[in-house]
Structures are given as structure tokens and as C-alpha cells.
Motif scaffolding. Structure first.
Motif, mmCIF file in Angstrom:
data_model
loop_
_atom_site.group_PDB
_atom_site.id
_atom_site.type_symbol
_atom_site.label_atom_id
_atom_site.label_comp_id
_atom_site.label_asym_id
_atom_site.label_seq_id
_atom_site.Cartn_x
_atom_site.Cartn_y
_atom_site.Cartn_z
ATOM 1 N N LYS A 1 0.843 -1.194 0.000
ATOM 2 C CA LYS A 1 0.000 0.000 0.000
ATOM 3 C C LYS A 1 0.873 1.236 0.000
ATOM 4 O O LYS A 1 2.037 1.185 0.381
ATOM 5 C CB LYS A 1 -0.916 0.012 1.218
ATOM 6 C CG LYS A 1 -0.166 0.166 2.535
ATOM 7 C CD LYS A 1 -1.111 0.242 3.697
ATOM 8 C CE LYS A 1 -0.348 0.522 4.990
ATOM 9 N NZ LYS A 1 -1.247 0.827 6.091
ATOM 10 N N SER A 2 0.281 2.329 -0.439
ATOM 11 C CA SER A 2 1.011 3.596 -0.372
ATOM 12 C C SER A 2 0.526 4.365 0.846
ATOM 13 O O SER A 2 -0.528 4.060 1.417
ATOM 14 C CB SER A 2 0.784 4.433 -1.634
ATOM 15 O OG SER A 2 -0.516 5.000 -1.639
ATOM 16 N N ASP A 3 1.283 5.380 1.210
ATOM 17 C CA ASP A 3 0.830 6.289 2.253
ATOM 18 C C ASP A 3 -0.284 7.155 1.662
ATOM 19 O O ASP A 3 -0.556 7.116 0.472
ATOM 20 C CB ASP A 3 1.994 7.145 2.770
ATOM 21 C CG ASP A 3 2.584 8.027 1.684
ATOM 22 O OD1 ASP A 3 2.629 7.603 0.513
ATOM 23 O OD2 ASP A 3 3.004 9.144 1.997
ATOM 24 N N ILE A 4 -0.923 7.932 2.497
ATOM 25 C CA ILE A 4 -2.061 8.753 2.093
ATOM 26 C C ILE A 4 -1.691 9.763 1.000
ATOM 27 O O ILE A 4 -2.521 10.143 0.185
ATOM 28 C CB ILE A 4 -2.709 9.452 3.315
ATOM 29 C CG1 ILE A 4 -4.056 10.083 2.932
ATOM 30 C CG2 ILE A 4 -1.798 10.495 3.924
ATOM 31 C CD1 ILE A 4 -5.152 9.095 2.691
ATOM 32 N N MET A 5 -0.424 10.158 0.935
ATOM 33 C CA MET A 5 0.000 11.140 -0.059
ATOM 34 C C MET A 5 0.463 10.498 -1.363
ATOM 35 O O MET A 5 0.795 11.189 -2.310
ATOM 36 C CB MET A 5 1.095 12.032 0.523
ATOM 37 C CG MET A 5 0.578 12.880 1.682
ATOM 38 S SD MET A 5 1.727 14.140 2.243
ATOM 39 C CE MET A 5 3.012 13.159 2.959
ATOM 40 N N GLY A 6 0.507 9.169 -1.389
ATOM 41 C CA GLY A 6 0.915 8.490 -2.615
ATOM 42 C C GLY A 6 2.388 8.664 -2.925
ATOM 43 O O GLY A 6 2.774 8.749 -4.087
ATOM 44 N N ILE A 7 3.218 8.677 -1.874
ATOM 45 C CA ILE A 7 4.656 8.892 -2.057
ATOM 46 C C ILE A 7 5.473 7.640 -1.744
ATOM 47 O O ILE A 7 6.407 7.307 -2.454
ATOM 48 C CB ILE A 7 5.151 10.057 -1.166
ATOM 49 C CG1 ILE A 7 4.479 11.359 -1.606
ATOM 50 C CG2 ILE A 7 6.663 10.186 -1.203
ATOM 51 C CD1 ILE A 7 4.710 12.517 -0.659
ATOM 52 N N LEU A 8 5.086 6.926 -0.680
ATOM 53 C CA LEU A 8 5.894 5.820 -0.175
ATOM 54 C C LEU A 8 5.116 4.512 -0.168
ATOM 55 O O LEU A 8 3.991 4.458 0.329
ATOM 56 C CB LEU A 8 6.364 6.136 1.250
ATOM 57 C CG LEU A 8 7.361 5.183 1.870
ATOM 58 C CD1 LEU A 8 8.672 5.203 1.092
ATOM 59 C CD2 LEU A 8 7.603 5.549 3.318
ATOM 60 N N ALA A 9 5.710 3.460 -0.707
ATOM 61 C CA ALA A 9 5.101 2.130 -0.730
ATOM 62 C C ALA A 9 5.589 1.302 0.448
ATOM 63 O O ALA A 9 6.767 1.360 0.807
ATOM 64 C CB ALA A 9 5.449 1.431 -2.032
ATOM 65 N N THR A 10 4.674 0.530 1.031
ATOM 66 C CA THR A 10 4.985 -0.328 2.169
ATOM 67 C C THR A 10 4.395 -1.720 1.934
ATOM 68 O O THR A 10 3.231 -1.831 1.557
ATOM 69 C CB THR A 10 4.346 0.237 3.456
ATOM 70 O OG1 THR A 10 4.678 1.609 3.582
ATOM 71 C CG2 THR A 10 4.801 -0.509 4.682
ATOM 72 N N PRO A 11 5.183 -2.778 2.182
ATOM 73 C CA PRO A 11 4.615 -4.128 2.073
ATOM 74 C C PRO A 11 3.463 -4.282 3.072
ATOM 75 O O PRO A 11 3.540 -3.775 4.195
ATOM 76 C CB PRO A 11 5.782 -5.036 2.465
ATOM 77 C CG PRO A 11 7.010 -4.210 2.275
ATOM 78 C CD PRO A 11 6.595 -2.797 2.558
ATOM 79 N N LEU A 12 2.399 -4.982 2.662
ATOM 80 C CA LEU A 12 1.236 -5.114 3.531
ATOM 81 C C LEU A 12 0.990 -6.552 3.951
ATOM 82 O O LEU A 12 0.973 -6.865 5.141
ATOM 83 C CB LEU A 12 0.003 -4.543 2.825
ATOM 84 C CG LEU A 12 -1.283 -4.441 3.627
ATOM 85 C CD1 LEU A 12 -1.090 -3.531 4.840
ATOM 86 C CD2 LEU A 12 -2.413 -3.900 2.757
ATOM 87 N N GLU A 13 0.790 -7.449 2.996
ATOM 88 C CA GLU A 13 0.531 -8.846 3.345
ATOM 89 C C GLU A 13 0.709 -9.734 2.131
ATOM 90 O O GLU A 13 0.866 -9.253 1.010
ATOM 91 C CB GLU A 13 -0.879 -9.029 3.918
ATOM 92 C CG GLU A 13 -2.002 -8.885 2.925
ATOM 93 C CD GLU A 13 -3.371 -9.138 3.553
ATOM 94 O OE1 GLU A 13 -3.935 -10.213 3.289
ATOM 95 O OE2 GLU A 13 -3.867 -8.265 4.287
ATOM 96 N N VAL A 14 0.679 -11.029 2.381
ATOM 97 C CA VAL A 14 0.705 -12.021 1.315
ATOM 98 C C VAL A 14 -0.584 -12.828 1.422
ATOM 99 O O VAL A 14 -0.914 -13.341 2.484
ATOM 100 C CB VAL A 14 1.934 -12.959 1.417
ATOM 101 C CG1 VAL A 14 1.873 -14.051 0.361
ATOM 102 C CG2 VAL A 14 3.221 -12.161 1.285
#
Length: 139
Positions: free
Chosen positions: A19-32
Motif C-alpha cells: 500500500k502507499s501512504d495517504i499522499m501516494g509517495i511511499l510504498a509499504t509491504p502489507l501482506e501475502v
């Protein structure tokens, strides 16, 4: 205006989600998502609701020469299922060449755990790499 995104690295057995942060700048792994244990489309719909977005970034696997093989067809078939099941989706397709390889290397450098542990996270890290490349291009 800021926009939030969810990304998928679609495989036959597992789907990596980021997912990205609310500003659409940084991606973060969420789940598999383990497709053998969970209804994938339903789970993705739940994630989109949780993340309050209808914007999906999906990696399309291509060979090194840029051609699409059977796996790309399978991903497009899955995209069709998503479009039929989830209303109002905005889908962005991204060339995902070598993202799993990059994720694997990254995990090898940062984490010396065994293959089983790595397999649990490599797909969501690949999804984050796909999403980050998309976000960087949008800037």
C-alpha cells in the motif's frame, strides 16, 4: 490532490500486497494472500475498503525482451475477475520485470533467515517495489 494506492504482485499460489501512504509517495509491504487458503478477490476487496481506495497497481510479468507470456495472460484474467467483482476499480498495469528478483536480493542483504521465512515476505516486498516504481514515475 493526494491519492492512495494498493499494489498486487499476482502469482499462481500467492499474491503480494503493498500500500502507499495517504499522499501516494511511499510504498509499504502489507501482506501475502495465499490463494489456496483465502478467496483472493474477496480479500483484495476487504483491503481496498480498509485502505479507503479503489486504485490498484498490478504488476504484469514480462520476459526480459518485453514480450508477454502465459503468466501475463493469467494476471490479466485475474484483473478481469477483479473488475467484475469490485465496482469502480481504477487499475494501473506496471511492467514488473525482475521485481521478485530485486525483492529476493533485498531480503538476502537485510535478513539472513531461511528460505521459508523469505517466501512468506518476498511477494509483498515485490508488490512494494512495483508500487514504489509506479509512484516514482508519477512524480
Amino acid at each position: 490532490m493526494f491519492k492512495k494506492y494498493v499494489a498486487l504482485d499476482v502469482g499462481d499460489v500467492r499474491i503480494g500486497v503493498a500500500k502507499s501512504d495517504i499522499m501516494g509517495i511511499l510504498a509499504t509491504p502489507l501482506e501475502v494472500i495465499d490463494r489456496r487458503k483465502v478467496k483472493a478477490v474477496k480479500r483484495i476487496e476487504e483491503i481496498l475498503i480498509q485502505e479507503n481506495t479503489k486504485s490498484l497497481v498490478i504488476g504484469i510479468p514480462k520476459s526480459l525482451d518485453g514480450t508477454e507470456k502465459r503468466q501475463a495472460e493469467k494476471v490479466r484474467e485475474f484483473i478481469e475477475k477483479l473488475n467484475k467483482s469490485i465496482e469502480g476499480l481504477e487499475i494501473f498495469e506496471v511492467d514488473e520485470r525482475l521485481t521478485t528478483v530485486s525483492a529476493d536480493r533485498l531480503l538476502n542483504e537485510t535478513n539472513k533467515k531461511g528460505a521459508l521465512e523469505k517466501r512468506k515476505v518476498v511477494d509483498k516486498v515485490a508488490a512494494a517495489i512495483i508500487l514504489q516504481a509506479f509512484l516514482d514515475r508519477k512524480k
